[in-house]
Design an enzyme around this catalytic site. Structure first.
Site, mmCIF file in Angstrom:
data_model
loop_
_atom_site.group_PDB
_atom_site.id
_atom_site.type_symbol
_atom_site.label_atom_id
_atom_site.label_comp_id
_atom_site.label_asym_id
_atom_site.label_seq_id
_atom_site.Cartn_x
_atom_site.Cartn_y
_atom_site.Cartn_z
ATOM 1 N N VAL A 282 0.943 -0.685 -0.036
ATOM 2 C CA VAL A 282 0.439 -0.684 0.093
ATOM 3 C C VAL A 282 0.438 0.808 0.354
ATOM 4 C CG1 VAL A 282 -2.003 -1.073 1.103
ATOM 5 C CG2 VAL A 282 0.141 -0.020 2.956
ATOM 6 N N TYR A 283 2.245 0.763 0.283
ATOM 7 C CA TYR A 283 3.580 2.558 0.192
ATOM 8 C C TYR A 283 2.823 3.415 -1.097
ATOM 9 C CZ TYR A 283 5.090 1.149 4.645
ATOM 10 O OH TYR A 283 5.696 0.822 5.726
ATOM 11 N N ALA A 284 2.062 4.170 -1.121
ATOM 12 C CA ALA A 284 1.952 4.718 -2.478
ATOM 13 C C ALA A 284 1.423 3.615 -3.665
ATOM 14 C CB ALA A 284 3.413 5.601 -3.050
ATOM 15 N N LYS B 295 4.586 -6.021 2.573
ATOM 16 C CA LYS B 295 3.751 -6.572 3.789
ATOM 17 C C LYS B 295 2.192 -6.242 2.823
ATOM 18 C CE LYS B 295 5.724 -3.072 6.972
ATOM 19 N NZ LYS B 295 6.503 -2.226 6.326
#
Length: 326
Positions: free
Chosen positions: A52-54, A80
């Site tokens: 989910v990072y960016a 993750k």
């Protein structure tokens, strides 16, 4: 850089990790490349990201750099899964979602496996044994080499790890990633004791107190800091109170006495705590990252370590207090 075993496993990781939370959003490809090269040149191996990072851009960017800059085999890639951009459901640790997310992560990263795959958060709506079965499938299929968790409370971590140890063939919980610094020692109440007892490696996130422990906010909010950013200011704000200020002042005093920076003092303190495998560093640029990596040769004197322990000690009462004399 010194290497440490991750918990009870045979996996060795550098005792400082590189975080990619801002990659693909605030950090572009050129700056990310400079950071990764600086980290790799210093002997760093552990690079931490998440699906989910960016919105996946961080993984995609890391994958491009693995293809063109740093050999894949030289790094320990951790990612993750489980967080979802859905206002009705923040976490989804169902077997279906996790394994689909892992496949998508592998495609973005351009690799056939990750070294460490972590459940991003506990999902109370999914049976824990189903979540853990996804870890077993990921490892047995070769898509992940080791598995861990993130943001699990003490009882959640203990339950998950014990479940995995109960029967031969299940994948042990290798690590837990939690926020941990001189400004946030909540993990010491239950998570860290559980991790130590079960020999699970702790990967501290925000080891510099979301940047506050560097001392840069002592006299205001710098214009280029996270505290001045519209989307990261709320992340920093909780650590700009009077309690945090007293701890930051103590770190600055210790740094002045040792002839080093507050950043180095704060990072050395958390790096050398019992049970810690590798703090995860998030840097604005390669220069800032280099300053953090310079902590490698620093070990705090016992007196300074104890003084920092005292001034930052969290208040733990019942049931942690010894009531046997009452």
């Amino acid at each position: 850089m010194e290497q440490r075993h991750l918990g009870r496993t045979g996996l060795r990781v550098s005792r400082l990790g590189l975080g990619t939370l801002t990659w693909g959003r605030d950090t572009g490809e050129r700056e990310a490349a400079d950071q990764l090269k600086t980290f790799w040149d210093a002997g760093g191996t552990l690079v931490d990201t998440a699906d989910v990072y960016a919105d996946g851009a961080a993984e995609y960017l890391l994958g491009r750099l693995l293809e063109n800059l740093v050999p894949r085999q030289d790094l320990v890639i951790a990612t993750k899964a489980g967080s979802v951009p859905d206002p009705d459901r923040r976490f989804d640790a169902s077997r279906r979602h996790l394994l689909s997310a892992l496949d998508a992560s592998l495609e973005r990263l351009g690799t056939d496996h990750v070294d460490l795959w972590q459940v991003h958060a506990f999902d109370p709506t999914t049976p824990l044994e189903e979540t853990l079965q996804a870890l077993d499938i990921a490892v047995s299929s070769g898509r992940a080499r080791y598995a861990g968790v993130s943001n699990f409370s003490g009882w959640q971590l203990a339950k998950a790890a014990t479940w995995q140890l109960a029967c031969p063939g299940r994948t042990p919980v290798a690590s837990t990633q939690m926020e941990y610094s001189l400004l946030q020692r909540g993990v010491e109440r239950e998570v860290l004791p559980a991790a130590l007892d079960l020999r699970i490696g702790l990967l501290p996130s925000s080891p510099l107190g979301r940047g506050v422990l560097t001392g840069k906010y002592r006299h205001g909010i710098p214009t280029r800091s996270r505290g001045a950013s519209d989307h990261l200011a709320p992340f920093v704000a909780p650590y700009l109170d009077e309690t945090a200020s007293a701890i930051v002042d103590a770190v600055a005093t210790a740094a002045e006495g040792l002839g080093v920076s507050p950043l180095q003092v704060a990072l050395a303190w958390v790096r050398d705590r019992p049970g810690v495998a590798a703090p995860i560093l998030g840097a604005r640029d390669a220069h800032q990252l280099g300053q953090a990596l310079s902590v490698e040769g620093l070990r705090l004197p016992v007196e300074i370590n104890n003084a920092l322990d005292d001034i930052s000690a969290p208040v733990h009462r019942y049931p942690d207090h010894d009531w046997s004399t009452l």
